[in-house]
Motif scaffolding. Structure first.
Motif, PDB file in Angstrom:
ATOM      1  N   THR A   1       0.835  -1.296   0.163  1.00 18.21           N
ATOM      2  CA  THR A   1      -0.061  -0.084  -0.202  1.00 18.21           C
ATOM      3  C   THR A   1       0.938   1.457  -0.071  1.00 18.21           C
ATOM      4  O   THR A   1       1.807   1.244   0.670  1.00 18.21           O
ATOM      5  N   VAL A   2       0.489   2.265  -0.852  1.00 20.77           N
ATOM      6  CA  VAL A   2       1.014   3.447  -0.948  1.00 20.77           C
ATOM      7  C   VAL A   2       0.138   4.601  -0.191  1.00 20.77           C
ATOM      8  O   VAL A   2      -1.012   4.473  -0.498  1.00 20.77           O
ATOM      9  N   TYR A   3       0.506   5.432   0.403  1.00 20.11           N
ATOM     10  CA  TYR A   3      -0.217   6.632   1.013  1.00 20.11           C
ATOM     11  C   TYR A   3       0.407   7.989   0.481  1.00 20.11           C
ATOM     12  O   TYR A   3       1.253   8.269   0.237  1.00 20.11           O
ATOM     13  N   LEU A   4      -0.765   8.954   0.515  1.00 24.37           N
ATOM     14  CA  LEU A   4      -0.462  10.134   0.053  1.00 24.37           C
ATOM     15  C   LEU A   4      -0.992  11.003   1.640  1.00 24.37           C
ATOM     16  O   LEU A   4      -2.391  11.246   1.478  1.00 24.37           O
ATOM     17  N   GLN A   5      -0.242  11.512   2.508  1.00 28.86           N
ATOM     18  CA  GLN A   5      -0.858  12.374   3.213  1.00 28.86           C
ATOM     19  C   GLN A   5      -0.700  13.703   2.711  1.00 28.86           C
ATOM     20  O   GLN A   5       0.271  14.071   2.572  1.00 28.86           O
ATOM     21  N   MET A   6      -2.004  14.271   2.962  1.00 39.61           N
ATOM     22  CA  MET A   6      -1.960  15.792   2.335  1.00 39.61           C
ATOM     23  C   MET A   6      -2.375  16.827   3.580  1.00 39.61           C
ATOM     24  O   MET A   6      -3.563  16.464   4.066  1.00 39.61           O
ATOM     25  N   ASN A   7      -1.626  17.654   3.766  1.00 37.19           N
ATOM     26  CA  ASN A   7      -1.904  18.689   4.857  1.00 37.19           C
ATOM     27  C   ASN A   7      -1.814  20.008   4.195  1.00 37.19           C
ATOM     28  O   ASN A   7      -1.398  20.132   3.184  1.00 37.19           O
ATOM     29  N   SER A   8      -2.404  20.674   5.146  1.00 36.90           N
ATOM     30  CA  SER A   8      -2.467  22.210   4.710  1.00 36.90           C
ATOM     31  C   SER A   8      -3.075  22.419   3.308  1.00 36.90           C
ATOM     32  O   SER A   8      -2.642  23.076   2.118  1.00 36.90           O
ATOM     33  N   LEU A   9      -4.273  21.706   2.997  1.00 36.79           N
ATOM     34  CA  LEU A   9      -4.964  21.571   1.739  1.00 36.79           C
ATOM     35  C   LEU A   9      -5.618  22.921   1.446  1.00 36.79           C
ATOM     36  O   LEU A   9      -5.756  23.839   2.170  1.00 36.79           O
ATOM     37  N   LYS A  10      -5.551  23.305   0.113  1.00 31.83           N
ATOM     38  CA  LYS A  10      -5.706  24.520  -0.542  1.00 31.83           C
ATOM     39  C   LYS A  10      -6.933  24.243  -1.699  1.00 31.83           C
ATOM     40  O   LYS A  10      -6.949  23.125  -2.084  1.00 31.83           O
ATOM     41  N   PRO A  11      -7.665  25.235  -1.746  1.00 35.44           N
ATOM     42  CA  PRO A  11      -8.752  24.918  -2.712  1.00 35.44           C
ATOM     43  C   PRO A  11      -8.255  24.268  -4.162  1.00 35.44           C
ATOM     44  O   PRO A  11      -8.719  23.708  -4.744  1.00 35.44           O
ATOM     45  N   GLU A  12      -6.953  24.892  -4.574  1.00 38.23           N
ATOM     46  CA  GLU A  12      -6.616  24.435  -5.732  1.00 38.23           C
ATOM     47  C   GLU A  12      -6.060  23.006  -5.799  1.00 38.23           C
ATOM     48  O   GLU A  12      -5.551  22.297  -6.751  1.00 38.23           O
ATOM     49  N   ASP A  13      -6.175  22.318  -4.720  1.00 41.50           N
ATOM     50  CA  ASP A  13      -5.651  20.930  -4.578  1.00 41.50           C
ATOM     51  C   ASP A  13      -7.056  20.008  -4.847  1.00 41.50           C
ATOM     52  O   ASP A  13      -6.953  18.793  -5.213  1.00 41.50           O
ATOM     53  N   THR A  14      -8.113  20.561  -5.202  1.00 45.77           N
ATOM     54  CA  THR A  14      -9.436  20.001  -5.550  1.00 45.77           C
ATOM     55  C   THR A  14      -9.077  19.185  -7.025  1.00 45.77           C
ATOM     56  O   THR A  14      -8.609  20.032  -7.902  1.00 45.77           O
ATOM     57  N   ALA A  15      -9.333  17.880  -6.953  1.00 44.90           N
ATOM     58  CA  ALA A  15      -9.127  17.122  -8.131  1.00 44.90           C
ATOM     59  C   ALA A  15      -9.548  15.742  -7.819  1.00 44.90           C
ATOM     60  O   ALA A  15      -9.784  15.301  -6.734  1.00 44.90           O
ATOM     61  N   VAL A  16      -9.396  14.950  -8.824  1.00 40.69           N
ATOM     62  CA  VAL A  16      -9.557  13.336  -8.622  1.00 40.69           C
ATOM     63  C   VAL A  16      -8.158  13.042  -8.631  1.00 40.69           C
ATOM     64  O   VAL A  16      -7.233  13.261  -9.518  1.00 40.69           O
ATOM     65  N   TYR A  17      -7.825  12.387  -7.611  1.00 45.28           N
ATOM     66  CA  TYR A  17      -6.323  11.799  -7.563  1.00 45.28           C
ATOM     67  C   TYR A  17      -6.501  10.363  -8.014  1.00 45.28           C
ATOM     68  O   TYR A  17      -7.154   9.416  -7.514  1.00 45.28           O
TER      69      TYR A  17
END
Length: 123
Positions: free
Chosen positions: A77-93
């Motif tokens: 398993t691979v993880y992506l921890q996303m902190n300090s999110l911004k509106p411009e991070d909105t997307a399908v990952y």
């Protein structure tokens, strides 16, 4: 080979989310694992990648210092921890896998793809 991404959802600006990508079908010790994202009306872009078995990691500039990619070899398993999110991070990952020892940011170089998970960041 199957990749199953999960963990997306709604977050407020400044908040955090953690994405997971579970890999199955074969041993991924020789694979590069990557995360990409595609915002509405935009092309898919590279986010981060990590090499299995070796701590070689690469981030796109917009996420450096905010996102952390990691992996659990025992769980494939691979993880992506996303902190300090911004509106411009909105997307399908999307998570992706590349059978190689070389990290690349070009999505054409990745052989396998998960189904995508939506991340929405509100302001």
């Amino acid at each position: 080979v199957q990749l199953q991404a999960s963990g997306g959802g709604l977050a407020q600006a400044g908040g955090s989310l953690r994405l997971s990508c579970a890999a199955s079908g074969r041993t991924f010790t020789s694979y590069i694992m990557g995360w990409f994202r595609q915002a509405p009306g935009k092309e898919r872009e590279f986010v981060a990648s990590i090499r299995w078995g070796v701590d070689s990691i690469y981030y796109a500039d917009p996420v450096k210092g905010r996102f952390t990619i990691s992996r659990d070899n025992a769980k494939n398993t691979v993880y992506l921890q996303m902190n300090s999110l911004k509106p411009e991070d909105t997307a399908v990952y999307y998570c992706a896998a590349r059978f190689s020892t070389h990290i690349t940011t070009d999505d054409n170089d990745y052989n396998y793809w998960g189904q995508g998970t939506l991340v929405t960041v509100s302001s």
